[in-house]
Design an enzyme around this catalytic site. Structure first.
Site, PDB file in Angstrom:
ATOM      1  N   ASP A   8       0.856  -1.188   0.000  1.00  0.00           N
ATOM      2  CA  ASP A   8       0.000   0.000   0.000  1.00  0.00           C
ATOM      3  C   ASP A   8       0.891   1.236   0.000  1.00  0.00           C
ATOM      4  O   ASP A   8       1.845   1.329   0.791  1.00  0.00           O
ATOM      5  CB  ASP A   8      -0.895   0.020   1.236  1.00  0.00           C
ATOM      6  CG  ASP A   8      -1.960  -1.065   1.201  1.00  0.00           C
ATOM      7  OD1 ASP A   8      -2.061  -1.766   0.176  1.00  0.00           O
ATOM      8  OD2 ASP A   8      -2.679  -1.218   2.207  1.00  0.00           O
ATOM      9  N   ASP A 134     -15.679  -5.455  -0.951  1.00  0.00           N
ATOM     10  CA  ASP A 134     -15.292  -5.251   0.444  1.00  0.00           C
ATOM     11  C   ASP A 134     -16.515  -5.524   1.310  1.00  0.00           C
ATOM     12  O   ASP A 134     -17.557  -4.870   1.151  1.00  0.00           O
ATOM     13  CB  ASP A 134     -14.785  -3.832   0.654  1.00  0.00           C
ATOM     14  CG  ASP A 134     -13.557  -3.531  -0.199  1.00  0.00           C
ATOM     15  OD1 ASP A 134     -12.837  -4.486  -0.537  1.00  0.00           O
ATOM     16  OD2 ASP A 134     -13.326  -2.355  -0.529  1.00  0.00           O
TER      17      ASP A 134
END
Length: 249
Positions: A8, A134
């Site tokens: 990330d 998600d």
């Protein structure tokens, strides 16, 4: 099943968020280039990069990311703020192997259909797009996990499949960033519903034992991030696992 290491990026730094919260960020003393170099091996040829700035509509990292991606042989699975067909095409043209789409696919009912037609010339998509789902308690979340979709999880999967999208990145939000184990029950339900989808698991992986459990339920691959940075899973273990997975195909 193979392991895809996750990186990330926030403000050009390697970080991890807890439960997607930008206020709960851990920054690591390593560069993107160094992380990619560590992962390279015969078995590990995919890397998962999320542009956290891009997820908020800020593409200031993009030139930096593109310059590094062009210099590596690793295939990149990329996500973060991909909310237009033009952006998908831009990323693919820049050398991205797979582009992850999430929020736009949920909030704009025509997006996936238009994307499928645009990329493939017909209502069947290629292997270039990963649909992100998600999930928190079987509710689909979007916009940085702040909003809830009224669309039922399995109905959404069915619609994606009808349009030709078959690869899904499913993050169990309740598990993400906590190192408390993978969302096995969620993935089992998805695979029971649609046994032929290519499912990429994400969230909660804390050890090679979690990897072994995911392998038993036949997910295609698993994204691992924090467990690597916190030394719960070594890079050598990932390389060994992926090499054996490659040899068993």
């Amino acid at each position: 099943m193979y392991i895809i290491p996750a990186i990330d990026i926030l403000n050009k730094k390697v970080v991890r968020l807890r439960e997607g919260d930008y206020e709960q960020v851990t920054q690591y003393d390593v560069t993107l280039e160094e992380m990619i170099e560590r992962y390279q091996s015969n078995g590990t040829n995919f890397i998962h990069i999320i542009d956290l700035n891009g997820a908020k509509g800020d593409f200031s990292n993009q030139d930096y990311l593109f310059s590094i991606i062009k210099k590596t042989d690793m295939k990149v699975q990329y996500g973060g703020g991909v909310r237009s067909i033009e952006k998908v095409k831009e990323l693919l043209n820049a050398g991205i192997e797979r582009v992850i789409v999430g929020t736009q696919a949920i909030t704009n009912p025509s997006f996936l259909e238009e994307l499928s037609k645009s990329l493939c010339g017909k209502e069947k998509c290629s292997d270039q797009v990963v649909v992100a789902i998600d999930v928190l308690d079987e509710v689909i979340k979007y916009s940085g996990w702040m909003e809830s979709s009224p669309i039922k999880l399995m109905d959404y999967v069915d619609r994606c499949l009808q349009l030709g999208f078959f690869r899904f990145l499913c993050t169990d939000i309740g598990k993400d960033g906590k190192l408390g184990g993978a969302g096995i029950q969620l993935y089992e339900k998805l695979l029971d519903h649609s046994p032929f989808i290519k499912l990429i698991a994400s969230g909660g992986v804390s050890s090679m034992k979690d990897i072994e459990q995911l392998s038993k339920i036949k997910v295609e691959s698993v994204v691992v991030g924090k467990a690597i940075y916190e030394n719960r899973i070594s890079i050598e273990e990932i390389k060994d696992w992926n090499l054996h997975a490659l040899m068993s195909i």
